[in-house]
Design a protein around this motif. Structure first.
Motif, PDB file in Angstrom:
ATOM      1  N   ALA A 171       8.257  -3.710  -0.521  1.00  0.00           N
ATOM      2  CA  ALA A 171       8.321  -5.004   0.172  1.00  0.00           C
ATOM      3  C   ALA A 171       7.313  -5.056   1.322  1.00  0.00           C
ATOM      4  CB  ALA A 171       9.732  -5.248   0.690  1.00  0.00           C
ATOM      5  N   SER A 172       7.104  -3.892   1.965  1.00  0.00           N
ATOM      6  CA  SER A 172       6.171  -3.876   3.109  1.00  0.00           C
ATOM      7  C   SER A 172       4.738  -4.137   2.651  1.00  0.00           C
ATOM      8  CB  SER A 172       6.251  -2.534   3.846  1.00  0.00           C
ATOM      9  OG  SER A 172       5.537  -1.539   3.150  1.00  0.00           O
ATOM     10  N   LYS A 173       4.470  -3.861   1.356  1.00  0.00           N
ATOM     11  CA  LYS A 173       3.110  -4.073   0.834  1.00  0.00           C
ATOM     12  C   LYS A 173       2.784  -5.566   0.732  1.00  0.00           C
ATOM     13  CE  LYS A 173       2.785   0.295  -1.649  1.00  0.00           C
ATOM     14  NZ  LYS A 173       2.856   0.972  -2.950  1.00  0.00           N
ATOM     15  N   VAL A 174       3.821  -6.386   0.729  1.00  0.00           N
ATOM     16  CA  VAL A 174       3.596  -7.830   0.730  1.00  0.00           C
ATOM     17  C   VAL A 174       3.153  -8.270   2.129  1.00  0.00           C
ATOM     18  CG1 VAL A 174       4.683 -10.089   0.349  1.00  0.00           C
ATOM     19  CG2 VAL A 174       5.324  -8.120  -1.094  1.00  0.00           C
ATOM     20  N   LEU A 175       3.818  -7.666   3.128  1.00  0.00           N
ATOM     21  CA  LEU A 175       3.495  -8.019   4.517  1.00  0.00           C
ATOM     22  C   LEU A 175       2.161  -7.406   4.962  1.00  0.00           C
ATOM     23  CD1 LEU A 175       7.013  -7.484   6.130  1.00  0.00           C
ATOM     24  CD2 LEU A 175       5.832  -9.671   5.897  1.00  0.00           C
ATOM     25  N   VAL A 176       2.011  -6.111   4.672  1.00  0.00           N
ATOM     26  CA  VAL A 176       0.762  -5.409   5.025  1.00  0.00           C
ATOM     27  C   VAL A 176       0.188  -4.856   3.724  1.00  0.00           C
ATOM     28  CG1 VAL A 176      -0.287  -3.655   6.499  1.00  0.00           C
ATOM     29  CG2 VAL A 176       1.853  -4.751   7.214  1.00  0.00           C
ATOM     30  N   PRO A 177      -0.729  -5.597   3.123  1.00  0.00           N
ATOM     31  CA  PRO A 177      -1.192  -5.200   1.773  1.00  0.00           C
ATOM     32  C   PRO A 177      -1.927  -3.863   1.783  1.00  0.00           C
ATOM     33  CG  PRO A 177      -1.914  -7.422   2.356  1.00  0.00           C
ATOM     34  CD  PRO A 177      -1.382  -6.816   3.598  1.00  0.00           C
ATOM     35  N   VAL A 178      -1.936  -3.233   0.619  1.00  0.00           N
ATOM     36  CA  VAL A 178      -2.687  -1.991   0.426  1.00  0.00           C
ATOM     37  C   VAL A 178      -4.164  -2.286   0.695  1.00  0.00           C
ATOM     38  CG1 VAL A 178      -3.325  -0.223  -1.274  1.00  0.00           C
ATOM     39  CG2 VAL A 178      -1.004  -1.190  -1.279  1.00  0.00           C
ATOM     40  N   GLY A 179      -4.843  -1.389   1.413  1.00  0.00           N
ATOM     41  CA  GLY A 179      -6.248  -1.583   1.714  1.00  0.00           C
ATOM     42  C   GLY A 179      -6.475  -2.080   3.134  1.00  0.00           C
ATOM     43  N   PHE A 180      -5.393  -2.571   3.771  1.00  0.00           N
ATOM     44  CA  PHE A 180      -5.504  -3.110   5.114  1.00  0.00           C
ATOM     45  C   PHE A 180      -5.660  -1.998   6.147  1.00  0.00           C
ATOM     46  CE2 PHE A 180      -3.618  -4.781   9.079  1.00  0.00           C
ATOM     47  CZ  PHE A 180      -4.396  -5.908   9.248  1.00  0.00           C
ATOM     48  N   ASN A 181      -4.918  -0.919   5.926  1.00  0.00           N
ATOM     49  CA  ASN A 181      -4.964   0.204   6.860  1.00  0.00           C
ATOM     50  C   ASN A 181      -4.813   1.492   6.042  1.00  0.00           C
ATOM     51  OD1 ASN A 181      -4.062   2.349   8.517  1.00  0.00           O
ATOM     52  ND2 ASN A 181      -3.246   0.922  10.048  1.00  0.00           N
ATOM     53  N   SER A 182      -5.867   2.298   6.010  1.00  0.00           N
ATOM     54  CA  SER A 182      -5.843   3.468   5.110  1.00  0.00           C
ATOM     55  C   SER A 182      -4.792   4.500   5.532  1.00  0.00           C
ATOM     56  CB  SER A 182      -7.228   4.113   5.036  1.00  0.00           C
ATOM     57  OG  SER A 182      -7.592   4.555   6.323  1.00  0.00           O
ATOM     58  N   ASP A 183      -4.560   4.656   6.854  1.00  0.00           N
ATOM     59  CA  ASP A 183      -3.518   5.586   7.314  1.00  0.00           C
ATOM     60  C   ASP A 183      -2.146   5.182   6.789  1.00  0.00           C
ATOM     61  OD1 ASP A 183      -5.333   7.097   8.604  1.00  0.00           O
ATOM     62  OD2 ASP A 183      -4.876   6.347  10.646  1.00  0.00           O
ATOM     63  N   LEU A 184      -1.893   3.867   6.884  1.00  0.00           N
ATOM     64  CA  LEU A 184      -0.602   3.371   6.406  1.00  0.00           C
ATOM     65  C   LEU A 184      -0.487   3.567   4.893  1.00  0.00           C
ATOM     66  CD1 LEU A 184       2.078   1.866   6.850  1.00  0.00           C
ATOM     67  CD2 LEU A 184       0.833  -0.276   6.544  1.00  0.00           C
ATOM     68  N   ASP A 185      -1.573   3.314   4.180  1.00  0.00           N
ATOM     69  CA  ASP A 185      -1.530   3.507   2.719  1.00  0.00           C
ATOM     70  C   ASP A 185      -1.174   4.949   2.379  1.00  0.00           C
ATOM     71  OD1 ASP A 185      -2.200   0.914   2.474  1.00  0.00           O
ATOM     72  OD2 ASP A 185      -4.330   1.255   2.010  1.00  0.00           O
ATOM     73  N   GLU A 186      -1.808   5.881   3.073  1.00  0.00           N
ATOM     74  CA  GLU A 186      -1.521   7.300   2.823  1.00  0.00           C
ATOM     75  C   GLU A 186      -0.067   7.632   3.144  1.00  0.00           C
ATOM     76  OE1 GLU A 186      -4.145  10.177   4.650  1.00  0.00           O
ATOM     77  OE2 GLU A 186      -5.887   9.014   3.976  1.00  0.00           O
ATOM     78  N   LEU A 187       0.375   7.086   4.277  1.00  0.00           N
ATOM     79  CA  LEU A 187       1.759   7.334   4.704  1.00  0.00           C
ATOM     80  C   LEU A 187       2.741   6.825   3.655  1.00  0.00           C
ATOM     81  CD1 LEU A 187       3.750   8.218   6.956  1.00  0.00           C
ATOM     82  CD2 LEU A 187       3.473   5.952   7.989  1.00  0.00           C
ATOM     83  N   ARG A 188       2.511   5.594   3.183  1.00  0.00           N
ATOM     84  CA  ARG A 188       3.429   5.012   2.194  1.00  0.00           C
ATOM     85  C   ARG A 188       3.409   5.809   0.886  1.00  0.00           C
ATOM     86  NH1 ARG A 188       2.538  -1.445   3.366  1.00  0.00           N
ATOM     87  NH2 ARG A 188       0.430  -0.951   2.683  1.00  0.00           N
ATOM     88  N   GLU A 189       2.222   6.208   0.453  1.00  0.00           N
ATOM     89  CA  GLU A 189       2.139   6.971  -0.806  1.00  0.00           C
ATOM     90  C   GLU A 189       2.845   8.324  -0.678  1.00  0.00           C
ATOM     91  OE1 GLU A 189       1.384   5.747  -3.770  1.00  0.00           O
ATOM     92  OE2 GLU A 189       1.232   3.944  -2.516  1.00  0.00           O
ATOM     93  N   ALA A 190       2.596   9.005   0.476  1.00  0.00           N
ATOM     94  CA  ALA A 190       3.251  10.298   0.702  1.00  0.00           C
ATOM     95  C   ALA A 190       4.759  10.120   0.728  1.00  0.00           C
ATOM     96  CB  ALA A 190       2.772  10.907   2.011  1.00  0.00           C
ATOM     97  N   ASN A 191       5.185   9.019   1.334  1.00  0.00           N
ATOM     98  CA  ASN A 191       6.611   8.747   1.443  1.00  0.00           C
ATOM     99  C   ASN A 191       7.245   8.548   0.057  1.00  0.00           C
ATOM    100  OD1 ASN A 191       8.409   6.689   3.895  1.00  0.00           O
ATOM    101  ND2 ASN A 191       9.132   8.235   2.478  1.00  0.00           N
ATOM    102  N   LEU A 192       6.536   7.813  -0.808  1.00  0.00           N
ATOM    103  CA  LEU A 192       7.079   7.576  -2.164  1.00  0.00           C
ATOM    104  C   LEU A 192       7.230   8.889  -2.931  1.00  0.00           C
ATOM    105  CD1 LEU A 192       5.165   4.304  -3.145  1.00  0.00           C
ATOM    106  CD2 LEU A 192       7.615   4.547  -2.661  1.00  0.00           C
ATOM    107  N   VAL A 193       6.245   9.789  -2.739  1.00  0.00           N
ATOM    108  CA  VAL A 193       6.322  11.090  -3.425  1.00  0.00           C
ATOM    109  C   VAL A 193       7.515  11.895  -2.906  1.00  0.00           C
ATOM    110  CG1 VAL A 193       5.149  13.313  -3.750  1.00  0.00           C
ATOM    111  CG2 VAL A 193       3.855  11.171  -3.937  1.00  0.00           C
ATOM    112  N   ILE A 194       7.689  11.903  -1.585  1.00  0.00           N
ATOM    113  CA  ILE A 194       8.813  12.644  -0.993  1.00  0.00           C
ATOM    114  C   ILE A 194      10.141  12.133  -1.545  1.00  0.00           C
ATOM    115  CG2 ILE A 194      10.112  12.986   1.156  1.00  0.00           C
ATOM    116  CD1 ILE A 194       7.414  13.163   2.609  1.00  0.00           C
TER     117      ILE A 194
END
Lengths: 421, 150
Positions: free
Chosen positions: A337-360
Motif C-alpha cells: 500500500a505504501s508503494k501507492v503513496l511513495v512509488p518505487v523509484g522515488f527514493n532508492s533507500d526506501l526501495d531497498e528497505l521495503r525489499e529487504a523487509n519483504l524478504v525478512i
C-alpha cells in the motif's frame, strides 16, 4: 481478571518471586511422620551426541562435527511432603543448549509448586508449572520417559520454548466414566521467555487440558489462550529505519509498529493420543495455533505420528512429522500500500528497505517435514541408549534455525544415553 | 482335545497333581492388602489400577494419601500385578513411572523385598497398600482384593 494479570506483570519480579516462595513455604502446618518419608530426592540426565550432514543448517546447533552439548540435559528434583494433603516440589534443569541465555548448563527453575489435595480425585497447585501444550509437556526433558532421542520437532517446536512454563495456579480433578476416566486440568498464570532475540510475554495465559484414559488408550485435548507481547531487538531496530518517513506518511509508522506484537490473543489447540497394543506403541499429536492475523504474528499447524515395537529390550521406532507456519500478511500489505503513496523509484533507500523487509517477512513463512528412524535399547534397569537418524526437509529459518529460506534438507544422526535416578 | 473324564484314574491323579504343581509354582493368587484397622473392606480392579499408577492419590474411605508398596520387578507377585491387573508391560511401566515422577504428579511406590517385608510395612501404616502372594496373608494385614488365576 486480565487487569489483575497486567498488574501482576507490572509488579514484575518481586511479586512473582513472592508467589514462587509461597509455592514453597505455604504449608508450615504439620510435619509428616518421619523425615525419611517426607523428603524424596530424584534426578534425571541425558547425555547426547550428534552430527548433521551440513554446516550451513546447524539444526539445534548440530554441525558436521560431533556435538556433545545439544541434547545433553541434567535435572534434579526434590519433593517434600508436609502432611497427608500438602506437598511441595522443586525441579531444576541444566541444559547444554538452549535458544536463550541459559545454555552452558545454567540451572533453570522449571517447577516450584505447592499442592493441596482437596479429595482423592482433586487437587490445587500454586507456583511454577509446565504449560500443558503437549502430550509429553510434563516430562519434556526426561528422555527416559519417551521413545525417541527428543520429542518430534514438528510439534515440540523450539519456537514455543518460552511458553513452556507459567507462574500461577491450576486445579485438576479425575472424573470417573465407568470403563474410562478423565483427568481435567484448568490453569491460569503468567509466563514468557526468550527465543533467540525474541522476548515473549504471556500475560495472562490460561487454558484447559483434558486427558482421557480407557484401558491402554490415552486421548488428549488441550486449549491454551495467551494475551501475548512479542518483540525482537533486531527487528525493532530494523523497523526503526522507517522513522524518518513516519511523520510525513503515517503508513510507515504502521509498518514500523507491525514488527511487534502487543497484547494480542494467541490460541493454541492441541490434541494427541497414545495407544499401547501388546508390544506396539502408536503415538500421534497435532496442533493448531491461531494468532491475531495481524502485526507480528503467525498461524501454524502441524503433527506427527510415531510407531514403535518392543522386542525384548529393544524398541525400534519410526516417526513422520509435518508443520506449517503462515505469517500474518499485514506487513506485506502495508508495504504494498505504501508503494501507492511513495512509488518505487522515488527514493532508492526506501526501495531497498521495503525489499529487504519483504524478504525478512517471507522468511517467517515456513514449512517442514521430518522422517525419523531409530531404536531404543533399555540396557539397564534405569538407563536406556537411543540412536536415530532424522531427515529434515524444510524451508524453516526459525524453528529449524536454518540459514536460508530456500527449501533445504539435512540428515541428523543422534545418540543419547538417558538415566533416571 | 484333552478329555479328563475319559482318562484312567492313575492318569487323572497325575494330571491333577501336575495342575496343582503348576498353579503353586507359577501362578499363585495375589492379594492386595491394607492395614487391618483400615475402613476399606474391598476395592475394585479400577481403584487398584489407579492407586498403583498414582492416579488415585488417596485411599478410598480415608483421609490419607496412599503409600503404595511395591515388590521388586523380578518378583512373581509384581509380574502378576502389573501384567494382569494394571495391564502394563515392564518397559511401559518404567517409562510411565519416570514421566509420573518428574512431572510433579506425586511420589513413586516404596519398593521392598518379599511378602514378609510388604506385610511388615503395611502392618505399620494405615496409609499403606501393597500386594503379596495370597497364601502369605495373615491376621497382621487385611486382604481387600484377590487376583485369581483365570
Amino acid at each position: 481478571m486480565i487487569l489483575f494479570f497486567r498488574y501482576w506483570q507490572g509488579a514484575g519480579l518481586p511479586l512473582r518471586l513472592i508467589v514462587l516462595l509461597a509455592g514453597f513455604c505455604m504449608p508450615g502446618v504439620s510435619v509428616a511422620v518421619n523425615s525419611e518419608e517426607a523428603l524424596q530426592l530424584s534426578g534425571f540426565a541425558s547425555f547426547g551426541m550428534g552430527k548433521s550432514s551440513r554446516d550451513d543448517m546447524p539444526f539445534l546447533n548440530h554441525t558436521e562435527n560431533w556435538s556433545f552439548r545439544s541434547d545433553t540435559i541434567v535435572g534434579g528434583q526434590a519433593q517434600y511432603k508436609f502432611s497427608n494433603r500438602w506437598s511441595s516440589t522443586i525441579q531444576v534443569v541444566a541444559r547444554g543448549f538452549t535458544f536463550d541465555e541459559n545454555d552452558k548448563f545454567d540451572p533453570v527453575l522449571e517447577w516450584l509448586f505447592t499442592s493441596y489435595q482437596l479429595s482423592a480425585e482433586t487437587r490445587i497447585r500454586v507456583g511454577r508449572m509446565r504449560t500443558p501444550l503437549y502430550l509429553f509437556s510434563d516430562s519434556l526433558e526426561v528422555g527416559y520417559a519417551y521413545p525417541w532421542v527428543r520429542p518430534p520437532v514438528d510439534i515440540y517446536s523450539y519456537l514455543r520454548s518460552p511458553l513452556a512454563n507459567f507462574d500461577g495456579m491450576d486445579f485438576s480433578t479425575n472424573v470417573d466414566l465407568g470403563e474410562a476416566d478423565l483427568d481435567v486440568q484448568v490453569f491460569a498464570g503468567v509466563g514468557g521467555g526468550t527465543y533467540i532475540d525474541f522476548d515473549i510475554e504471556l500475560c495472562p495465559a490460561f487454558g484447559v487440558n483434558v486427558v482421557s484414559r480407557w484401558d491402554n488408550l490415552t486421548l488428549r485435548y488441550g486449549y491454551t489462550a495467551a494475551d501475548t507481547d512479542a518483540a525482537s531487538e533486531s527487528l525493532t531496530a530494523f523497523a526503526a529505519n522507517y522513522d524518518s518517513l513516519a511523520s510525513l506518511y503515517p503508513i510507515f509508522r504502521d509498518i514500523r509498529d507491525s514488527h511487534e506484537t502487543k497484547g494480542e490473543l494467541f490460541e493454541y489447540h492441541s490434541t494427541g493420543f497414545q495407544w499401547d497394543y501388546e508390544s506396539w506403541t502408536v503415538i500421534g499429536e497435532a496442533y493448531l495455533t491461531n494468532g491475531p492475523g495481524k502485526d507480528f504474528s503467525s498461524d501454524s499447524h502441524g503433527g506427527y505420528v510415531s510407531f514403535s515395537k518392543q522386542i525384548q529390550d529393544f524398541a525400534p521406532y519410526i516417526v513422520f512429522g509435518y508443520y506449517k507456519n503462515e505469517f500474518s500478511d499485514e506487513i506485506t500489505s502495508l508495504i504494498e500500500a505504501s508503494k501507492v503513496l511513495v512509488p518505487v523509484g522515488f527514493n532508492s533507500d526506501l526501495d531497498e528497505l521495503r525489499e529487504a523487509n519483504l524478504v525478512i517477512v517471507d522468511n517467517f513463512n515456513e514449512k517442514g517435514r521430518s522422517y525419523t528412524v531409530g531404536v531404543r535399547y533399555d540396557f539397564h534397569q534405569n538407563m536406556d541408549f537411543k540412536i536415530e537418524v532424522e531427515y529434515l526437509d524444510s524451508n524453516a529459518q526459525l524453528t529449524r534455525t536454518t540459514e536460508s529460506n530456500s527449501k533445504e534438507d539435512t540428515v541428523l544422526l543422534s545418540m543419547v544415553i538417558d538415566v533416571v535416578f | 482335545m484333552l478329555n479328563i473324564a475319559q482318562m484312567p484314574l492313575a492318569k487323572k491323579i497325575t494330571f491333577s497333581v501336575m495342575l496343582c504343581f503348576i498353579s503353586f509354582s507359577c501362578c499363585a493368587d495375589v492379594s492386595v492388602i491394607v492395614h487391618p484397622s483400615s475402613k476399606i473392606e474391598s476395592l475394585t480392579t479400577k481403584q487398584i489400577k489407579k492407586l498403583f499408577l498414582g492416579r488415585l492419590r488417596m485411599l478410598p474411605n480415608s483421609n490419607r494419601e496412599a503409600v503404595v508398596v511395591d515388590q521388586g520387578s523380578d518378583s512373581l507377585p509384581h509380574k502378576r500385578m502389573y501384567s494382569e491387573l494394571v495391564r502394563m508391560t515392564p518397559t511401559n511401566l518404567k517409562r510411565y513411572r519416570a514421566a509420573y515422577l518428574f512431572s510433579g504428579k506425586g511420589r513413586l511406590p516404596i519398593t521392598v523385598a518379599g511378602d514378609d517385608q510388604v506385610k511388615d510395612f503395611v502392618a505399620g501404616s494405615l496409609s499403606a497398600i501393597g500386594y503379596i502372594d495370597a497364601a502369605s496373608v495373615d491376621d497382621r494385614v487385611k486382604s481387600v482384593y484377590l487376583l485369581t488365576i483365570d
